[in-house]
Scaffold this active site. Structure first.
Site, PDB file in Angstrom:
ATOM      1  N   GLU A  93       0.832  -1.209   0.000  1.00  0.00           N
ATOM      2  CA  GLU A  93       0.000   0.000   0.000  1.00  0.00           C
ATOM      3  C   GLU A  93       0.873   1.269   0.000  1.00  0.00           C
ATOM      4  O   GLU A  93       0.505   2.286  -0.601  1.00  0.00           O
ATOM      5  CB  GLU A  93      -0.905   0.040   1.243  1.00  0.00           C
ATOM      6  CG  GLU A  93      -1.955  -1.049   1.297  1.00  0.00           C
ATOM      7  CD  GLU A  93      -1.475  -2.296   2.042  1.00  0.00           C
ATOM      8  OE1 GLU A  93      -0.243  -2.579   2.032  1.00  0.00           O
ATOM      9  OE2 GLU A  93      -2.310  -2.998   2.620  1.00  0.00           O
ATOM     10  N   ILE A 133      23.075  -4.961 -22.034  1.00  0.00           N
ATOM     11  CA  ILE A 133      23.289  -5.828 -20.870  1.00  0.00           C
ATOM     12  C   ILE A 133      22.172  -6.868 -20.711  1.00  0.00           C
ATOM     13  O   ILE A 133      22.288  -7.797 -19.925  1.00  0.00           O
ATOM     14  CB  ILE A 133      23.456  -4.958 -19.602  1.00  0.00           C
ATOM     15  CG1 ILE A 133      24.606  -3.953 -19.805  1.00  0.00           C
ATOM     16  CG2 ILE A 133      23.712  -5.782 -18.360  1.00  0.00           C
ATOM     17  CD1 ILE A 133      25.943  -4.572 -20.145  1.00  0.00           C
ATOM     18  N   HIS A 147      21.073   4.949 -14.857  1.00  0.00           N
ATOM     19  CA  HIS A 147      20.348   5.479 -13.697  1.00  0.00           C
ATOM     20  C   HIS A 147      19.518   6.685 -14.098  1.00  0.00           C
ATOM     21  O   HIS A 147      18.562   7.037 -13.437  1.00  0.00           O
ATOM     22  CB  HIS A 147      21.319   6.018 -12.640  1.00  0.00           C
ATOM     23  CG  HIS A 147      22.083   4.986 -11.901  1.00  0.00           C
ATOM     24  ND1 HIS A 147      21.484   4.083 -11.090  1.00  0.00           N
ATOM     25  CD2 HIS A 147      23.407   4.759 -11.824  1.00  0.00           C
ATOM     26  CE1 HIS A 147      22.412   3.331 -10.541  1.00  0.00           C
ATOM     27  NE2 HIS A 147      23.583   3.718 -10.970  1.00  0.00           N
TER      28      HIS A 147
END
Ligand SMILES: CN1c2c(nc(N)[nH]c2=O)NC[C@@H]1CNc1ccc(C(=O)N[C@@H](CCC(=O)N[C@@H](CCC(=O)N[C@@H](CCC(=O)O)C(=O)O)C(=O)O)C(=O)O)cc1
Ligand code: HCS
Ligand code: ZN
Length: 778
Positions: free
Chosen positions: A17, A432, A695
């Site tokens: 939640e 990758i 990232h």
């Protein structure tokens, strides 16, 4: 009377939640007030659940909207300048900006919490670092529970652990020198907690189970001399290992209580009891890191010895560490068969175990005779079950010899055979493994699981995604392709679902970082591979193209590390069994015409024991297991591995011993600085230093990648360099993926015919951030 205690409860919620609420808030679909209300609802439910389970010492401030280390950073007002000034308090927008970054300010680093798969936000110390009390969350949460009629023991990350986990951005600044600046804030928080009515506070100092420097030892003595006088009594919590050579230090600290991890280090209780400390002892007798039902008879034996020697009134019974690392409630698992379910215990069940043990200690075994008898029967059923033991697996594992760990020829010979077979250009380009796991892909999987689409339709959907992925890679001009991993929910759970000896759950979520969770599969028996697991997908992808498609597997150490593992045999043995299963998959991939196979091992470094003295033993079996999985193939077949955790310097010999033909690593954030470990070591095989930091949503320009590659060429001979991103692309979207890969291919092509003059690697930002497959902005 002994007390039943808990050190921390999973905050994510039995149905994730908190994830739903936090992500809705980030998307602008839930207001800050509504998010706060959902947090309060979860905290209230969890406190009540613990009370109902019979826990007397209930933690508060273990809840967090992102990470409890970041919460402590907010309390101390250690907000890096790029996130703006620290006002009266760290507001939610500033807090989440620190965790996730903004367009202007990159996120703070994130890395693994000791040897767990939980990631914390790394405290940052800057030039002229100052601190101020900037969050009253520990006090607010205590008062919130108090208003509900629940008296709690607040939890704080201890000052020496907080400083030790931080990173300095200022040249020559030793984080421990900041101790004197943060202690007044800790004291202030403790005083305020005392005023609010807290009689005890739990202070977590897991650094106590690591090799401490003299500075850290001094810091611990200084810190607790000061904090012990601030008001509440302190329960100093050590966990994840043995105090060992730090035991005398821990006992000498003027704290009122000491928590010991008696699952990882049961033997340490003897020395503690011999010392007869003037402290309440919290006995961590229920495993907080694994999901097995406790052997209550054995735990009770240890508790009774402690109670006899130390006095029942000075004993608490507790999990070994916070229950953050286990799923919430086994009762939700309707799909697990009854026998297996009987062997298991999640957070809620573990609290019941703590309560039963405490009652047995206080009121005698007769008071809980039924519970103890039921427990003994279930523990015995697991120990003697034929489901656990597979004689074929055991005898195969026992017969593994040195030849099974060796490729047929030396790398130089293999390299020639592979060059002839693969015929790749210099600076070959590849990725990758994973390509974007779009909402559509996740929805199709959920639809299939819930029976809304048939297996045939799901299969056809995945084939379309795979084909489209191959076509996109061809159009981009990549040299070595991948199938895209669309069939995988997770790089470990996917394999766990297919291996014998494994079980998997429906709701067994554990927080990995922020709102992101993983569902570790669980190994209950001898592991084997009933049938091929990936050959169909790799084979299908290869059938669509003339370019080589790289097979894609998760390695044995990473599968072990990210699963709940058996506690009835050494991890090394379980890993060997997984390695044999992966070995069979490798052999089948080769037989299916796959010419290159990547065996991912991002967790090999994370698996390093917390004490350096134990590193060599671990690295020996971990590397052997990788070699066992990788070595059944011919010289022509190229074995890749991939690691997206950095800091290779201190384990370079082990990396080299893995003897992968090609290793891809995360390097772009450190501006290739991490590659120097390979250069210094004269690493002999091929390397793909990541040139795109996945990232970040930023599309790296071709010039940036060329610069990185020229730097790489100053460390590694260019004929041994590959060109690839830092990690898999599952958290990125297609637009940025295609734009970035276009630049990556162009960079490789430019270098093939252009300027190869090496550029020196300078002292770039040294990074040991978490795996690049994590979406920092996610
Ligand atoms: C590389 N990392 C990994 C680690 N450990 C692993 N076991 N695996 C890893 O990859 N440790 C270190 C890092 C941690 N990094 C990450 C990165 C990303 C996530 C993440 O995104 N987690 C997802 C859950 C992923 C998953 O299991 N997905 C499933 C189920 C998806 C789902 O929730 N479906 C819903 C319905 C959805 C719909 O209808 O649209 C449902 O089932 O109800 C899947 O793809 O099938 C997350 O959501 O947190 C984790 C760690
Ligand atoms: N093959 C995996 C490795 C992640 S570390 C991926 O690409 O997602
Ligand atoms: Zn990776």
């Amino acid at each position: 009377m002994a007390k039943a205690a808990n050190l921390g409860f999973p905050r994510i919620g039995a149905r994730r939640e908190l994830k739903t609420a936090v992500e809705a808030h980030w998307k602008g679909n839930l207001s800050a007030d509504d998010l706060a209300a959902e947090g309060a609802r979860l905290r209230a439910a969890h406190w009540q659940l613990q009370r109902d389970a019979g826990i007397e010492v209930i933690p508060s401030n273990d809840f967090s909207f992102y990470d409890h280390v970041l919460d402590m950073t907010a309390v101390l007002g250690a907000v890096p300048r790029r996130f703006g000034p620290v006002g009266d308090h760290v507001a939610p927008t500033q807090y989440f900006a620190m965790a996730r970054g903004t367009a202007e300010a990159p996120a703070m680093e994130m890395t693994k919490w000791f040897d767990t798969n939980y990631h914390y936000i790394v405290p940052e110390f800057e030039e002229g670092q100052s601190f101020r009390l900037a969050s009253l969350k520990p006090i607010e949460d205590f008062l919130e529970a108090k208003a509900l009629g629940i008296h709690t023991r607040p939890v704080l990350v201890g000052p020496v652990t907080w400083l030790s986990l931080g990173k300095t951005k200022a040249e020559g600044l030793d984080p421990l020198t900041l101790l004197s600046a943060i202690l007044p804030i800790y004291s202030d928080v403790l005083r305020r907690l005392a005023e609010a009515g807290a009689d005890w506070v739990q202070i977590d100092e897991p650094v106590l189970v690591t090799d401490l420097s003299d500075g850290q030892r001094r810091a611990l003595s200084t810190a607790y001399a000061e904090l012990a006088t601030a008001g509440p009594r302190l329960m100093l919590a050590s966990y994840f290992g043995s105090l060992d050579d730090n035991l005398d230090l821990a006992l000498s600290l003027p704290v009122a209580g000491l928590h010991l991890d008696l699952i990882r280090a049961p033997e340490q209780i003897k020395r503690v009891l011999e010392a007869g400390p003037d402290k309440v002892l919290s006995l961590g007798l229920i495993d907080g890191r694994n999901v097995w039902r406790a052997d209550l008879a054995r735990a009770l034996d240890a508790a009774q010895t402690a109670a006899r020697l130390h006095g029942t009134g000075r004993i608490q019974i507790a999990p070994s560490c916070s229950l953050l690392h286990v799923p919430v409630d086994l009762d939700a698992e309707a799909g697990l068969d009854a026998e297996l379910k009987g062997w298991l215990s999640f957070a809620r069940q573990k609290l019941a175990e703590v309560a039963t043990l405490t009652r047995a200690l206080n009121d005698g075994q007769v008071a809980v005779a039924d519970a103890l008898a039921a427990n003994a029967a279930l523990v015995a059923s697991r120990a003697s079950s034929s489901r656990i033991h597979d004689p074929k697996v055991k005898s195969r594992s026992a017969s593994v010899g040195p030849d099974d760990l060796r490729r047929r020829s030396h790398y130089q010979v293999r390299q020639r055979a592979q060059a002839a077979q693969l015929n790749l250009p210099v600076f070959p380009t590849t990725t990758i493994g994973s390509f974007p796991q779009t909402a559509e892909v996740r929805r199709a999987r959920a639809d299939h699981r819930k029976g809304r689409i048939s297996a045939a339709d799901y299969d056809a959907f995945l084939k379309r995604e795979t084909e489209s992925c191959i076509r996109r890679q061809e159009a981009l001009g990549l040299d070595m392709l991948v199938h895209g991993e669309f069939e995988r929910n997770d790089m470990v759970e996917y394999f766990g679902e297919q291996l014998a000896g494994y079980a998997f759950t429906r709701f067994g979520w554990v927080q990995s970082y922020g709102s992101r969770c993983v569902k570790p599969p669980l190994i209950f028996g001898d592991v084997s591979r009933p049938q091929p697991m990936t050959v169909e997908w790799s084979g299908y992808a290869q059938s669509l193209t003339d370019r080589p498609v790289k097979g894609m597997l998760t390695g044995p150490v990473t599968i072990l590390q990210w699963s709940f593992v058996r506690d009835d045999q050494p991890r090394s043995e379980t890993c060997k069994q997984i390695a044999l299963a992966i070995r069979d998959e490798v052999a089948d991939l080769e037989a299916a015409g796959i010419k290159a196979i990547q065996i991912d091992e991002p967790a090999i470094r994370e698996g390093l024991p917390l004490r350096r003295a134990d590193w060599d033993g671990y690295l020996q079996w971990a590397v052997d297991c990788f070699r066992l999985s990788a070595s059944p193939v011919r010289d022509e077949t190229q074995i890749h591995t991939h690691m997206c955790y950095s800091e290779f310097n201190d384990i370079m010999p082990a990396i080299a011993r893995m003897d992968a033909d090609v290793i891809s690593i995360e390097t772009s954030r450190s501006d290739m600085e991490l590659l120097t470990a390979f250069g210094d070591f004269e690493y002999p095989n091929e390397i793909g230093p990541g040139v795109w930091d996945i990232h970040s949503p930023r599309v790296p320009p071709q010039e940036d990648m060329i610069t990185l590659l020229r730097k790489a060429a100053s460390v590694i001979a260019s004929e041994r360099l590959w060109v690839n991103p830092d990690c898999g692309l599952k958290t990125r979207d297609w637009a940025e993926t295609e734009a970035s890969l276009k630049n990556l291919v162009a960079a490789a092509k430019a270098l093939r015919k252009g300027d190869l003059t090496p550029l020196p690697v300078e002292g770039g930002r040294h990074s040991d951030t978490a795996c690049a497959c994590e979406e920092m902005t996610g």
